[in-house]
Design a protein around this motif. Structure first.
Motif, PDB file in Angstrom:
ATOM      1  N   VAL A  30       0.809  -1.217   0.000  1.00  0.00           N
ATOM      2  CA  VAL A  30       0.000   0.000   0.000  1.00  0.00           C
ATOM      3  C   VAL A  30       0.846   1.273   0.000  1.00  0.00           C
ATOM      4  CG1 VAL A  30      -1.991  -1.085   1.089  1.00  0.00           C
ATOM      5  CG2 VAL A  30      -0.210  -0.073   2.512  1.00  0.00           C
ATOM      6  N   ASN A  31       2.161   1.125  -0.038  1.00  0.00           N
ATOM      7  CA  ASN A  31       3.013   2.306   0.009  1.00  0.00           C
ATOM      8  C   ASN A  31       3.121   2.977  -1.358  1.00  0.00           C
ATOM      9  OD1 ASN A  31       4.835   0.904  -1.506  1.00  0.00           O
ATOM     10  ND2 ASN A  31       6.293   0.551   0.120  1.00  0.00           N
ATOM     11  N   VAL A  32       3.901   4.023  -1.420  1.00  0.00           N
ATOM     12  CA  VAL A  32       4.061   4.812  -2.638  1.00  0.00           C
ATOM     13  C   VAL A  32       4.653   3.986  -3.780  1.00  0.00           C
ATOM     14  CG1 VAL A  32       5.233   6.829  -3.609  1.00  0.00           C
ATOM     15  CG2 VAL A  32       4.275   6.927  -1.304  1.00  0.00           C
ATOM     16  N   GLU A  33       5.551   3.052  -3.479  1.00  0.00           N
ATOM     17  CA  GLU A  33       6.171   2.239  -4.519  1.00  0.00           C
ATOM     18  C   GLU A  33       5.138   1.480  -5.344  1.00  0.00           C
ATOM     19  OE1 GLU A  33       9.980   0.024  -3.682  1.00  0.00           O
ATOM     20  OE2 GLU A  33       9.296   0.472  -1.652  1.00  0.00           O
ATOM     21  N   ALA A  34       4.044   1.059  -4.726  1.00  0.00           N
ATOM     22  CA  ALA A  34       3.012   0.298  -5.438  1.00  0.00           C
ATOM     23  C   ALA A  34       2.343   1.144  -6.514  1.00  0.00           C
ATOM     24  CB  ALA A  34       1.982  -0.249  -4.464  1.00  0.00           C
ATOM     25  N   ASN A  35       2.473   2.463  -6.448  1.00  0.00           N
ATOM     26  CA  ASN A  35       1.902   3.348  -7.460  1.00  0.00           C
ATOM     27  C   ASN A  35       2.859   3.624  -8.606  1.00  0.00           C
ATOM     28  OD1 ASN A  35      -0.695   3.759  -6.384  1.00  0.00           O
ATOM     29  ND2 ASN A  35       0.179   5.104  -4.836  1.00  0.00           N
ATOM     30  N   HIS A  36       4.064   3.078  -8.544  1.00  0.00           N
ATOM     31  CA  HIS A  36       5.031   3.231  -9.631  1.00  0.00           C
ATOM     32  C   HIS A  36       4.481   2.509 -10.865  1.00  0.00           C
ATOM     33  CE1 HIS A  36       8.677   2.700 -11.999  1.00  0.00           C
ATOM     34  NE2 HIS A  36       9.133   3.748 -11.336  1.00  0.00           N
ATOM     35  N   PRO A  37       4.669   3.072 -12.064  1.00  0.00           N
ATOM     36  CA  PRO A  37       4.134   2.430 -13.272  1.00  0.00           C
ATOM     37  C   PRO A  37       4.541   0.966 -13.452  1.00  0.00           C
ATOM     38  CG  PRO A  37       4.874   4.644 -13.792  1.00  0.00           C
ATOM     39  CD  PRO A  37       5.289   4.363 -12.374  1.00  0.00           C
ATOM     40  N   ASN A  38       5.771   0.614 -13.077  1.00  0.00           N
ATOM     41  CA  ASN A  38       6.195  -0.786 -13.212  1.00  0.00           C
ATOM     42  C   ASN A  38       5.359  -1.698 -12.320  1.00  0.00           C
ATOM     43  OD1 ASN A  38       8.167   0.137 -14.929  1.00  0.00           O
ATOM     44  ND2 ASN A  38       9.834  -0.132 -13.474  1.00  0.00           N
ATOM     45  N   CYS A  39       5.097  -1.261 -11.103  1.00  0.00           N
ATOM     46  CA  CYS A  39       4.296  -2.061 -10.179  1.00  0.00           C
ATOM     47  C   CYS A  39       2.848  -2.142 -10.640  1.00  0.00           C
ATOM     48  CB  CYS A  39       4.373  -1.478  -8.768  1.00  0.00           C
ATOM     49  SG  CYS A  39       6.007  -1.651  -8.021  1.00  0.00           S
ATOM     50  N   LYS A  40       2.337  -1.041 -11.163  1.00  0.00           N
ATOM     51  CA  LYS A  40       0.963  -1.059 -11.677  1.00  0.00           C
ATOM     52  C   LYS A  40       0.838  -2.026 -12.851  1.00  0.00           C
ATOM     53  CE  LYS A  40      -0.790   3.403 -10.265  1.00  0.00           C
ATOM     54  NZ  LYS A  40      -1.445   4.629 -10.733  1.00  0.00           N
ATOM     55  N   LEU A  41       1.832  -2.047 -13.721  1.00  0.00           N
ATOM     56  CA  LEU A  41       1.819  -2.958 -14.865  1.00  0.00           C
ATOM     57  C   LEU A  41       1.877  -4.408 -14.390  1.00  0.00           C
ATOM     58  CD1 LEU A  41       1.852  -3.426 -17.895  1.00  0.00           C
ATOM     59  CD2 LEU A  41       4.314  -3.093 -17.852  1.00  0.00           C
ATOM     60  N   MET A  42       2.770  -4.717 -13.446  1.00  0.00           N
ATOM     61  CA  MET A  42       2.837  -6.080 -12.919  1.00  0.00           C
ATOM     62  C   MET A  42       1.513  -6.467 -12.265  1.00  0.00           C
ATOM     63  SD  MET A  42       6.658  -6.627 -11.354  1.00  0.00           S
ATOM     64  CE  MET A  42       6.917  -5.016 -10.638  1.00  0.00           C
ATOM     65  N   GLY A  43       0.899  -5.536 -11.551  1.00  0.00           N
ATOM     66  CA  GLY A  43      -0.387  -5.803 -10.917  1.00  0.00           C
ATOM     67  C   GLY A  43      -1.473  -6.097 -11.940  1.00  0.00           C
ATOM     68  N   ALA A  44      -1.495  -5.342 -13.029  1.00  0.00           N
ATOM     69  CA  ALA A  44      -2.500  -5.564 -14.073  1.00  0.00           C
ATOM     70  C   ALA A  44      -2.318  -6.930 -14.730  1.00  0.00           C
ATOM     71  CB  ALA A  44      -2.417  -4.450 -15.118  1.00  0.00           C
ATOM     72  N   ILE A  45      -1.091  -7.298 -15.023  1.00  0.00           N
ATOM     73  CA  ILE A  45      -0.822  -8.610 -15.623  1.00  0.00           C
ATOM     74  C   ILE A  45      -1.219  -9.708 -14.641  1.00  0.00           C
ATOM     75  CG2 ILE A  45       0.973 -10.171 -16.480  1.00  0.00           C
ATOM     76  CD1 ILE A  45       2.435  -7.601 -17.490  1.00  0.00           C
ATOM     77  N   TRP A  46      -0.894  -9.534 -13.366  1.00  0.00           N
ATOM     78  CA  TRP A  46      -1.263 -10.513 -12.339  1.00  0.00           C
ATOM     79  C   TRP A  46      -2.779 -10.717 -12.294  1.00  0.00           C
ATOM     80  CZ3 TRP A  46      -0.203 -14.294  -9.148  1.00  0.00           C
ATOM     81  CH2 TRP A  46      -1.045 -14.534  -8.070  1.00  0.00           C
ATOM     82  N   GLN A  52      -7.451 -13.064 -10.115  1.00  0.00           N
ATOM     83  CA  GLN A  52      -7.633 -12.571  -8.742  1.00  0.00           C
ATOM     84  C   GLN A  52      -7.583 -11.049  -8.723  1.00  0.00           C
ATOM     85  OE1 GLN A  52      -5.100 -14.484  -5.860  1.00  0.00           O
ATOM     86  NE2 GLN A  52      -5.040 -16.371  -7.061  1.00  0.00           N
ATOM     87  N   ASN A  53      -8.121 -10.476  -7.682  1.00  0.00           N
ATOM     88  CA  ASN A  53      -8.076  -9.022  -7.491  1.00  0.00           C
ATOM     89  C   ASN A  53      -6.831  -8.654  -6.700  1.00  0.00           C
ATOM     90  OD1 ASN A  53     -10.556  -8.466  -8.770  1.00  0.00           O
ATOM     91  ND2 ASN A  53     -11.650  -9.100  -6.930  1.00  0.00           N
ATOM     92  N   GLY A  54      -6.503  -7.379  -6.736  1.00  0.00           N
ATOM     93  CA  GLY A  54      -5.396  -6.896  -5.915  1.00  0.00           C
ATOM     94  C   GLY A  54      -4.038  -7.143  -6.540  1.00  0.00           C
ATOM     95  N   LEU A  55      -3.063  -7.314  -5.679  1.00  0.00           N
ATOM     96  CA  LEU A  55      -1.668  -7.464  -6.091  1.00  0.00           C
ATOM     97  C   LEU A  55      -1.191  -8.871  -5.781  1.00  0.00           C
ATOM     98  CD1 LEU A  55      -0.404  -4.054  -4.711  1.00  0.00           C
ATOM     99  CD2 LEU A  55      -0.936  -4.614  -7.088  1.00  0.00           C
ATOM    100  N   PRO A  56      -0.121  -9.307  -6.429  1.00  0.00           N
ATOM    101  CA  PRO A  56       0.424 -10.641  -6.124  1.00  0.00           C
ATOM    102  C   PRO A  56       0.799 -10.748  -4.652  1.00  0.00           C
ATOM    103  CG  PRO A  56       1.499  -9.730  -8.064  1.00  0.00           C
ATOM    104  CD  PRO A  56       0.667  -8.641  -7.464  1.00  0.00           C
TER     105      PRO A  56
END
Length: 58
Positions: A30-46, A52-56
């Motif tokens: 839930v920190n700021v790093e999760a809003n980085h475009p790379n993390c958002k892209l990994m989350g979308a692919i996941w 599943q919803n959310g993040l890996p």
């Protein structure tokens, strides 16, 4: 796993899970790093590959 090409959605989800563990946010998701475009892209692919919803999970 690096040498393999995924042949299913489960395989893609597994690779994203490993990538998230290595390159995802180092603190709570839930920190700021999760809003980085790379993390958002990994989350979308996941979400797409795992169904599943959310993040890996960590």
């Amino acid at each position: 796993m690096i040498e393999m090409t995924p042949t299913s959605m489960e395989g893609i989800a597994a690779l994203i899970h490993v990538l998230w563990s290595l390159e995802g946010p180092k603190l709570a998701p839930v920190n700021v790093e999760a809003n980085h475009p790379n993390c958002k892209l990994m989350g979308a692919i996941w979400r797409y590959a795992s169904g599943q919803n959310g993040l890996p999970p960590r």
